[in-house]
Design a protein around this motif. Structure first.
Motif, short mmCIF file in Angstrom:
data_model
loop_
_atom_site.label_atom_id
_atom_site.label_comp_id
_atom_site.label_asym_id
_atom_site.label_seq_id
_atom_site.Cartn_x
_atom_site.Cartn_y
_atom_site.Cartn_z
N THR A 1 0.81 -1.15 0.20
CA THR A 1 -0.07 0.07 0.09
C THR A 1 0.79 1.30 0.20
OG1 THR A 1 -1.59 -1.17 1.28
CG2 THR A 1 -1.74 1.06 1.12
N LEU A 2 1.95 1.04 0.77
CA LEU A 2 2.81 2.50 1.00
C LEU A 2 3.58 2.66 -0.44
CD1 LEU A 2 4.51 4.37 2.43
CD2 LEU A 2 6.05 2.63 3.06
N GLN A 3 4.10 1.50 -1.14
CA GLN A 3 4.44 1.95 -2.54
C GLN A 3 3.56 2.30 -3.53
OE1 GLN A 3 7.82 -1.04 -3.78
NE2 GLN A 3 7.53 -2.39 -1.95
N ALA A 4 2.26 1.67 -3.33
CA ALA A 4 1.43 2.20 -4.33
C ALA A 4 1.08 3.75 -4.28
CB ALA A 4 0.06 1.44 -4.27
N ARG A 5 0.96 4.25 -2.87
CA ARG A 5 0.53 5.64 -2.55
C ARG A 5 1.82 6.43 -3.04
NH1 ARG A 5 -2.92 6.44 2.67
NH2 ARG A 5 -4.19 4.77 2.55
N LEU A 6 3.27 6.10 -3.07
CA LEU A 6 4.37 6.83 -3.29
C LEU A 6 4.20 6.86 -4.89
CD1 LEU A 6 7.40 5.42 -1.24
CD2 LEU A 6 6.62 7.64 -1.34
N ALA A 7 3.91 5.79 -5.49
CA ALA A 7 3.92 5.82 -7.04
C ALA A 7 2.95 6.58 -7.60
CB ALA A 7 3.86 4.31 -7.60
N SER A 8 1.77 7.10 -6.74
CA SER A 8 0.88 7.90 -7.24
C SER A 8 0.94 9.31 -7.17
CB SER A 8 -0.72 7.52 -6.50
OG SER A 8 -0.48 7.86 -5.21
N VAL A 9 1.89 9.80 -6.71
CA VAL A 9 2.01 11.15 -6.16
C VAL A 9 3.07 11.78 -7.03
CG1 VAL A 9 3.35 10.90 -3.93
CG2 VAL A 9 2.24 12.77 -4.27
#
Length: 269
Positions: free
Chosen positions: A166-174
């Motif tokens: 989840t953390l990596q997905a959020r980092l990739a989205s911003v």
């Protein structure tokens, strides 16, 4: 600091269904279009900021006015004080804040710096409680203020509590931006720093979001060990060094975080 909503960033509304009321969602969009940067707006400005038609924005604004959440002079619209009821309904529903405030007051008295508590909302932190220190200069941050989680100590504490995928997905989205010369602006570097928080149990951020602002944060956990909020101490870098924060303020912060968590049912650390 994020102000309002960029129409270009507005996603397509899900289709109306038994589980999604589109008109209600659009009403919330209208409320969120008001901010410190845009406390008053014309009908056209609200429509532009929310991606609604003028007719749609007008219906929502007039409904909010009828309910007492919006005021107007006939041209400009603004939120009324009654809008605070919505936020305070959330705060009053969670006894954590009543439990946390006296502990935070003792913390501020001990370290002579301001302390805040925040929760995670997507990639932002939202301030839910703040106890300022008694000094001439004070920050304008207060309950309801939002800051980007990636470059704040409380944000990294809260992000560190997420599952790694989840953390990596959020980092990739911003999109990453440099706020100051100290900002960590590459994804690998941010991921490494956030993962380090999991190991050490606290986070210090020095002038990554704003020049001169330094803060240190620790998690607040419930009886299941889940991180539900973060607690910080913030100060000015010209009078408070990283070393001073670690040596003199971190122990006080960790004691306060443990005390608040214990009041929420967590084992005393």
């Amino acid at each position: 600091m994020p102000e309002g909503k960029d129409p270009a960033a507005r996603t397509t509304d899900p289709k109306p269904s038994d589980s999604y009321v589109q008109s209600f969602a659009r009403g919330l969009e209208v409320i969120r279009s008001f901010s410190a940067a845009t406390p008053e707006q014309t009908l056209s400005e609200v429509a532009a900021r929310t991606g609604l038609t003028r007719a749609g924005a007008r219906r929502i604004l007039l409904t909010l006015q009828t309910l007492g959440y919006v005021e107007t002079d006939g041209k400009l619209f603004r939120l009324s004080p009654r809008i605070l009821d919505l936020g305070f309904a959330y705060l009053s529903s969670l006894p954590i804040w009543n439990l946390a405030e006296p502990v935070m007051e003792d913390l501020v008295e001990a370290v002579r710096e301001s302390s805040s508590a925040a929760v995670l909302d997507g990639l932002d932190i939202v301030y839910v409680l703040r106890v300022p220190t008694h000094k001439i200069m004070r920050t304008t941050l207060g309950v309801g203020s939002r800051l980007p989680a990636l470059w704040t100590s409380m944000g990294r504490v809260l992000l560190a509590a997420l599952p790694d995928d989840t953390l990596q997905a959020r980092l990739a989205s911003v999109p990453l931006a440099r706020h100051t010369e100290h900002t960590t602006s590459d994804r690998d570097g941010l991921l490494e720093r956030i993962r380090a928080v999991r190991t050490q149990g606290w986070c210090l951020v020095n002038q990554e979001l704003e020049e001169g602002l330094i803060s240190i944060a620790a998690p607040l956990t419930d009886r299941s060990g889940r991180t539900v909020a973060a607690l910080n101490i913030s100060g000015q870098a010209n009078r408070t060094s990283e070393a001073h924060m670690r040596e003199h303020m971190l122990p006080e912060l960790l004691r306060a975080a443990a005390a608040i968590s214990h009041r929420m049912g967590a084992p005393l650390r």
